[in-house]
Enzyme design. Sequence first.
Site, short mmCIF file in Angstrom:
data_model
loop_
_atom_site.label_atom_id
_atom_site.label_comp_id
_atom_site.label_asym_id
_atom_site.label_seq_id
_atom_site.Cartn_x
_atom_site.Cartn_y
_atom_site.Cartn_z
N VAL A 1 -14.43 9.91 2.79
CA VAL A 1 -14.51 8.45 2.94
C VAL A 1 -13.21 7.95 3.56
O VAL A 1 -12.11 8.37 3.16
CB VAL A 1 -14.71 7.75 1.58
CG1 VAL A 1 -14.86 6.24 1.77
CG2 VAL A 1 -15.94 8.31 0.86
N THR A 2 -13.34 7.05 4.52
CA THR A 2 -12.16 6.42 5.10
C THR A 2 -12.44 4.94 5.34
O THR A 2 -13.56 4.57 5.72
CB THR A 2 -11.74 7.11 6.42
OG1 THR A 2 -10.51 6.54 6.88
CG2 THR A 2 -12.79 6.95 7.50
N HIS B 1 5.23 5.12 2.43
CA HIS B 1 5.52 6.24 3.34
C HIS B 1 6.45 5.77 4.47
O HIS B 1 7.38 6.48 4.86
CB HIS B 1 4.23 6.80 3.94
CG HIS B 1 3.39 7.56 2.97
ND1 HIS B 1 3.83 8.66 2.29
CD2 HIS B 1 2.10 7.37 2.57
CE1 HIS B 1 2.87 9.13 1.51
NE2 HIS B 1 1.81 8.35 1.67
N CYS C 1 0.84 -1.20 0.00
CA CYS C 1 0.00 0.00 0.00
C CYS C 1 0.88 1.25 0.00
O CYS C 1 2.06 1.21 0.36
CB CYS C 1 -0.88 -0.03 1.25
SG CYS C 1 -1.89 1.44 1.48
N ASP D 1 -5.96 10.98 -15.21
CA ASP D 1 -4.67 10.83 -14.54
C ASP D 1 -3.63 11.60 -15.35
O ASP D 1 -3.94 12.14 -16.42
CB ASP D 1 -4.29 9.34 -14.43
CG ASP D 1 -3.30 9.07 -13.28
OD1 ASP D 1 -3.76 8.64 -12.22
OD2 ASP D 1 -2.11 9.32 -13.46
N THR E 1 0.71 3.50 2.11
CA THR E 1 1.14 3.68 3.49
C THR E 1 2.48 3.00 3.75
O THR E 1 3.36 3.55 4.43
CB THR E 1 0.08 3.11 4.45
OG1 THR E 1 -1.15 3.79 4.24
CG2 THR E 1 0.51 3.27 5.90
N CYS F 1 -18.75 2.98 17.85
CA CYS F 1 -18.69 1.52 17.97
C CYS F 1 -19.98 0.95 18.53
O CYS F 1 -20.51 -0.05 18.03
CB CYS F 1 -17.51 1.12 18.85
SG CYS F 1 -15.89 1.26 18.06
N HIS G 1 -0.52 -4.23 6.04
CA HIS G 1 -1.90 -4.41 6.49
C HIS G 1 -2.79 -5.09 5.46
O HIS G 1 -3.96 -5.33 5.74
CB HIS G 1 -2.53 -3.06 6.89
CG HIS G 1 -2.51 -2.02 5.82
ND1 HIS G 1 -1.43 -1.18 5.63
CD2 HIS G 1 -3.42 -1.68 4.87
CE1 HIS G 1 -1.69 -0.36 4.62
NE2 HIS G 1 -2.90 -0.66 4.14
N GLU G 2 -2.28 -5.41 4.28
CA GLU G 2 -3.06 -6.11 3.26
C GLU G 2 -2.57 -7.55 3.18
O GLU G 2 -1.39 -7.78 2.90
CB GLU G 2 -2.90 -5.43 1.91
CG GLU G 2 -3.31 -3.97 1.88
CD GLU G 2 -3.04 -3.32 0.53
OE1 GLU G 2 -2.68 -4.04 -0.43
OE2 GLU G 2 -3.17 -2.10 0.43
N CYS H 1 -16.74 3.39 22.20
CA CYS H 1 -17.10 4.77 21.89
C CYS H 1 -18.51 4.82 21.29
O CYS H 1 -19.12 3.78 20.99
CB CYS H 1 -16.08 5.39 20.93
SG CYS H 1 -16.11 4.68 19.25
#
Length: 341
Positions: A286-287, A43, A38, A195, A40, A99, A63-64, A96
């Site tokens: 969006v996240t 980075h 990713c 693009d 991320t 959740c 994380h994938e 929270c």
Amino acid sequence: MKALRKVEAAPGLQLCEVPEPEVGPNDVLIKVLRTGICGTDLHIQNWDPWAQRVVPVPLTIGHEFCGEIVELGSAVTGLAVGQLVSGEGHYVCGRCRACLAGKRHLCRNTQGIGYMVPGCFSEYFAMPASNIWVHRVPVDLDVAAIFDPFGNAVHTALQFPCLGEDVLVSGAGPIGLMAALVAQFAGARHVVVSDLSDERLELARSLGLADTINVGREHLGTVFERARMKEGFDIGLEMSGSGKALADMIDHMTHGGRIALLGTPSRPTEIDFSKIIFNMLTLQGVTGRQIFETWYAMSVLLESGLDISGVITDRFHHTEHEQAFAAAGNGRGGKVVMDWS
């Protein structure tokens, strides 16, 4: 076992020998088969200001993934050794307001695997059973490995109904391409992908996304005539994080148009809000993914015939991680997958 780790506060990653993770009573142990790289992860490899601020060192990144369950914690029910799984990489607090309302993707206390807590770029990975997604229908391992970013694409593309609509997708990276494929599959009349990379636009066309535009050479408005559009785009999916791309999208939306934003800007973005106000545009941030509603939608889309496998353009063994990260970072290809078997 082998794991790909950030071992010091500096650019670079190292493939290290580390102990196998401990399996708690509510965890499952997964033999990792494939992982996806990713932005991320790039980075973190480059150790940019975001990574320096967020990532603890040392840390196993990633994380994938997809893999096979090899051990169940003593309190785990409903799962079985041998199942092929992927995992939701956001660990939420469960207490929270969001959740408790069943909106776990909005948890204010989220911890992300691979950049806040240990990740999955390793031969074995332990994850809470509550974060496991079981692939109950056969799926290609490489595709199963990228359910996380596929979920970003689905979550974004389905923010607004696409049926019969004219859709602009700005950013032909892997997630942008998957979002465009979802919008097209969901019945959009026209899907235009923009693009600055000719290579990525060629990849889009090879996937069946026929209408592409290099906005570095051609004005976005030129697509209106060939797409028989009179009033502008009904839906915009901003996947690039470019402030210029967002401004260009706003300029070419129909009145009452709706924009979903997933691309993350690297710097503050200036927007002319008068255009949003007087054209009655909707901007929706969006996240992540809806846990697990988006995962269900992903599986159903694939079962119904959507093919995203062509988005994966490069495959490497995990021992070739340097080449894999170079391919992921060149900005010209699609998704990069690493084999951990």
